[in-house]
Design an enzyme around this catalytic site. Structure first.
Site, PDB file in Angstrom:
ATOM      1  N   GLN A 110       0.819  -1.207   0.000  1.00 45.37           N
ATOM      2  CA  GLN A 110       0.000   0.000   0.000  1.00 45.37           C
ATOM      3  C   GLN A 110       0.857   1.264   0.000  1.00 45.37           C
ATOM      4  O   GLN A 110       0.326   2.369   0.053  1.00 45.37           O
ATOM      5  CB  GLN A 110      -0.926  -0.008   1.219  1.00 45.37           C
ATOM      6  CG  GLN A 110      -1.947  -1.132   1.194  1.00 45.37           C
ATOM      7  CD  GLN A 110      -2.779  -1.196   2.469  1.00 45.37           C
ATOM      8  OE1 GLN A 110      -2.798  -0.274   3.275  1.00 45.37           O
ATOM      9  NE2 GLN A 110      -3.474  -2.308   2.651  1.00 45.37           N
ATOM     10  N   HIS A 177      -1.403   0.111   5.570  1.00 47.06           N
ATOM     11  CA  HIS A 177      -2.079   1.008   6.509  1.00 47.06           C
ATOM     12  C   HIS A 177      -1.271   2.253   6.858  1.00 47.06           C
ATOM     13  O   HIS A 177      -1.057   2.571   8.021  1.00 47.06           O
ATOM     14  CB  HIS A 177      -2.466   0.264   7.784  1.00 47.06           C
ATOM     15  CG  HIS A 177      -3.507  -0.785   7.575  1.00 47.06           C
ATOM     16  ND1 HIS A 177      -4.141  -1.406   8.613  1.00 47.06           N
ATOM     17  CD2 HIS A 177      -4.012  -1.348   6.446  1.00 47.06           C
ATOM     18  CE1 HIS A 177      -5.005  -2.301   8.137  1.00 47.06           C
ATOM     19  NE2 HIS A 177      -4.928  -2.273   6.816  1.00 47.06           N
ATOM     20  N   GLU A 269     -15.784   2.324   8.831  1.00 51.12           N
ATOM     21  CA  GLU A 269     -16.377   3.299   9.743  1.00 51.12           C
ATOM     22  C   GLU A 269     -16.342   4.709   9.181  1.00 51.12           C
ATOM     23  O   GLU A 269     -15.331   5.138   8.620  1.00 51.12           O
ATOM     24  CB  GLU A 269     -15.618   3.327  11.076  1.00 51.12           C
ATOM     25  CG  GLU A 269     -15.695   2.068  11.876  1.00 51.12           C
ATOM     26  CD  GLU A 269     -14.953   2.179  13.200  1.00 51.12           C
ATOM     27  OE1 GLU A 269     -14.821   1.153  13.884  1.00 51.12           O
ATOM     28  OE2 GLU A 269     -14.501   3.303  13.556  1.00 51.12           O
ATOM     29  N   TYR A 279     -11.542   6.099  19.526  1.00 53.24           N
ATOM     30  CA  TYR A 279     -12.501   5.347  18.719  1.00 53.24           C
ATOM     31  C   TYR A 279     -12.331   3.833  18.845  1.00 53.24           C
ATOM     32  O   TYR A 279     -13.012   3.069  18.160  1.00 53.24           O
ATOM     33  CB  TYR A 279     -12.446   5.839  17.264  1.00 53.24           C
ATOM     34  CG  TYR A 279     -12.975   7.261  17.209  1.00 53.24           C
ATOM     35  CD1 TYR A 279     -14.319   7.516  16.985  1.00 53.24           C
ATOM     36  CD2 TYR A 279     -12.142   8.333  17.511  1.00 53.24           C
ATOM     37  CE1 TYR A 279     -14.815   8.813  17.023  1.00 53.24           C
ATOM     38  CE2 TYR A 279     -12.628   9.633  17.550  1.00 53.24           C
ATOM     39  CZ  TYR A 279     -13.964   9.863  17.308  1.00 53.24           C
ATOM     40  OH  TYR A 279     -14.454  11.148  17.368  1.00 53.24           O
ATOM     41  N   TYR A 290      -9.211 -10.717  10.133  1.00 53.88           N
ATOM     42  CA  TYR A 290      -9.169 -11.632   8.996  1.00 53.88           C
ATOM     43  C   TYR A 290      -8.898 -13.043   9.517  1.00 53.88           C
ATOM     44  O   TYR A 290      -8.041 -13.260  10.351  1.00 53.88           O
ATOM     45  CB  TYR A 290      -8.088 -11.204   8.006  1.00 53.88           C
ATOM     46  CG  TYR A 290      -8.444  -9.930   7.288  1.00 53.88           C
ATOM     47  CD1 TYR A 290      -9.390  -9.939   6.260  1.00 53.88           C
ATOM     48  CD2 TYR A 290      -7.861  -8.725   7.638  1.00 53.88           C
ATOM     49  CE1 TYR A 290      -9.738  -8.771   5.607  1.00 53.88           C
ATOM     50  CE2 TYR A 290      -8.204  -7.541   6.990  1.00 53.88           C
ATOM     51  CZ  TYR A 290      -9.142  -7.580   5.970  1.00 53.88           C
ATOM     52  OH  TYR A 290      -9.489  -6.416   5.330  1.00 53.88           O
TER      53      TYR A 290
END
Length: 399
Positions: A110, A177, A269, A279, A290
């Site tokens: 990513q 991430h 979310e 949160y 997963y």
């Protein structure tokens, strides 16, 4: 270049979504977004399928595009390509040139070149902000944000005096991430979304800036009125915590900050981000790990702030904007979320700290980014994952 116009159908919402992504949208109502403020989640109302009220016109093609931003004046845009190229595009799509001086990126997974945003006073100072994955010692990486002056001369473009103003701390192994979305607040403060790098626990670690929403001054220094400013170090940067992979941050018309983040297996979310709030990730989530291992839902731990809206199956968000233009007057004030696995554009209506999915349009490709153009048109970047090309599409009303 001869743009081709595409007519696109709408996709049913919520539980009517197909296996291509999307999901059963859930909404939490009530409260002010602070810890324990929301009531039990309930199934969101299904939207009635309808034809898309827009046409999509391809304007340009990029290799693994990740983000775009319009420059003041409305005639040019900057587009990032994940492998490390920054493109300067004329809005009519006639030319797209490389911008020199971009920092080296740690491309893979990513990671790579991420977001691009001009300084609010760009017309005077010419500053552009970039986020990207940066290599560290050993097999480690982390997100960074740098800024430099965009200089246009002799038909070319370059960044000068590039300086790194923020880094994820600590750098860790892995290539997922990063988050690293950049947003300027109406008051000029700089917000950065920082993913937890698939390491889970840093999202609750106050000595790390992973899994957080961060608030800085435009030079990367820490505002004295941040909620944890007295703690010093990276802790002072923190605005909110307990986030997983926040890939969209945006202010609504009332100046409320929202974030859109990928959940694990389920549980994407949309949160109204409140100063100092937690949160809950990875302690709570409305998705599972997963492999199926359970994560307790938000309603089991009322001390954590709960999402205004969540999705299982997931949307897989690319970013988040609130629409303020006049070209689509019925959509003014709506939030828009581009979907990756869901291959969709999702419209969400918010009210106070609550939210509901209003419409979803099938786009037939992974959508990485949605932006509002200077004239009120919506612009979409297709993902072009794994070295593939993705189109830049301009959405305008039918007729």
């Amino acid at each position: 270049m001869h743009p081709r116009t595409i007519l696109l159908p709408a996709l049913a919402l919520a539980a009517a979504c197909s296996a291509g992504g999307g999901g059963n949208a859930q909404t939490a109502s009530g409260g002010d977004g602070a810890a324990g403020g929301a009531t039990d989640a309930s199934t969101a109302a299904r939207a009635v399928p309808a034809p898309a009220p827009f046409v999509a016109t391809p304007v340009a093609t990029f290799v693994e595009p990740w983000a775009m931003t319009f420059l003041p004046g409305g005639k040019q845009a900057l587009v990032t390509e994940k492998k490390g190229k920054l493109k300067l595009l004329t809005i009519d799509g006639a030319t797209a040139i490389d911008v020199a001086g971009v920092p080296a990126v740690a491309y893979g997974g990513q990671g790579g070149l991420g977001d691009v945003v001009p300084h609010p006073d760009f017309a005077r100072n010419g500053l552009v902000y970039l986020s990207y994955a940066e290599a560290g010692e050993g097999d480690t990486r982390g997100a960074a944000v740098a800024r430099g002056k965009l200089v246009l001369a002799n038909g070319g473009a370059r960044l000068e005096n590039v300086q790194v103003i923020w880094r994820q701390s600590p750098k860790v192994s892995g290539r997922g991430h990063y988050g690293h979305r950049i947003l300027f607040a109406p008051d000029g403060h700089l917000f950065i979304s920082s993913g937890e790098r698939q390491k889970f626990t840093p999202a609750q670690d106050m000595n790390a800036n992973l899994g957080k929403i961060l608030r800085l001054n435009d030079d990367g220094s820490v505002p004295k009125d941040n909620p944890f400013a007295d703690k010093g170090g990276v802790t002072a940067q923190i605005w909110s915590l307990g986030h997983r992979n926040p890939l969209g941050i945006a202010f609504d018309a009332k100046g409320q900050l929202w974030d859109m983040e990928m959940g694990p297996e389920g549980g994407d979310e949309l949160n109204r981000v409140v100063r100092g709030a937690n949160y809950g990730y990875p302690t709570v989530s409305n998705g599972n790990h997963y492999g199926g291992e359970d994560i307790p839902d938000h309603d089991t731990r009322p001390e954590f702030s709960r999402p205004a809206l969540w999705w299982t199956p997931v949307v897989s968000p690319g970013n988040l904007i609130f629409y303020s233009g006049d070209m689509f007057p019925a959509w003014k004030g709506s939030a828009f979320i581009p979907g990756l696995s869901s291959q969709s554009l999702v419209r969400v209506v918010t009210s106070g700290s609550t939210a509901r999915e209003a419409e979803r349009f099938e786009m037939g490709a992974r959508i990485r980014e949605v932006e509002q153009g200077p004239d009120g048109a919506l612009w979409l970047l297709e993902d072009g994952e794994n070295g593939a090309t993705g189109r830049l599409l301009k959405l305008t009303p039918k007729g």
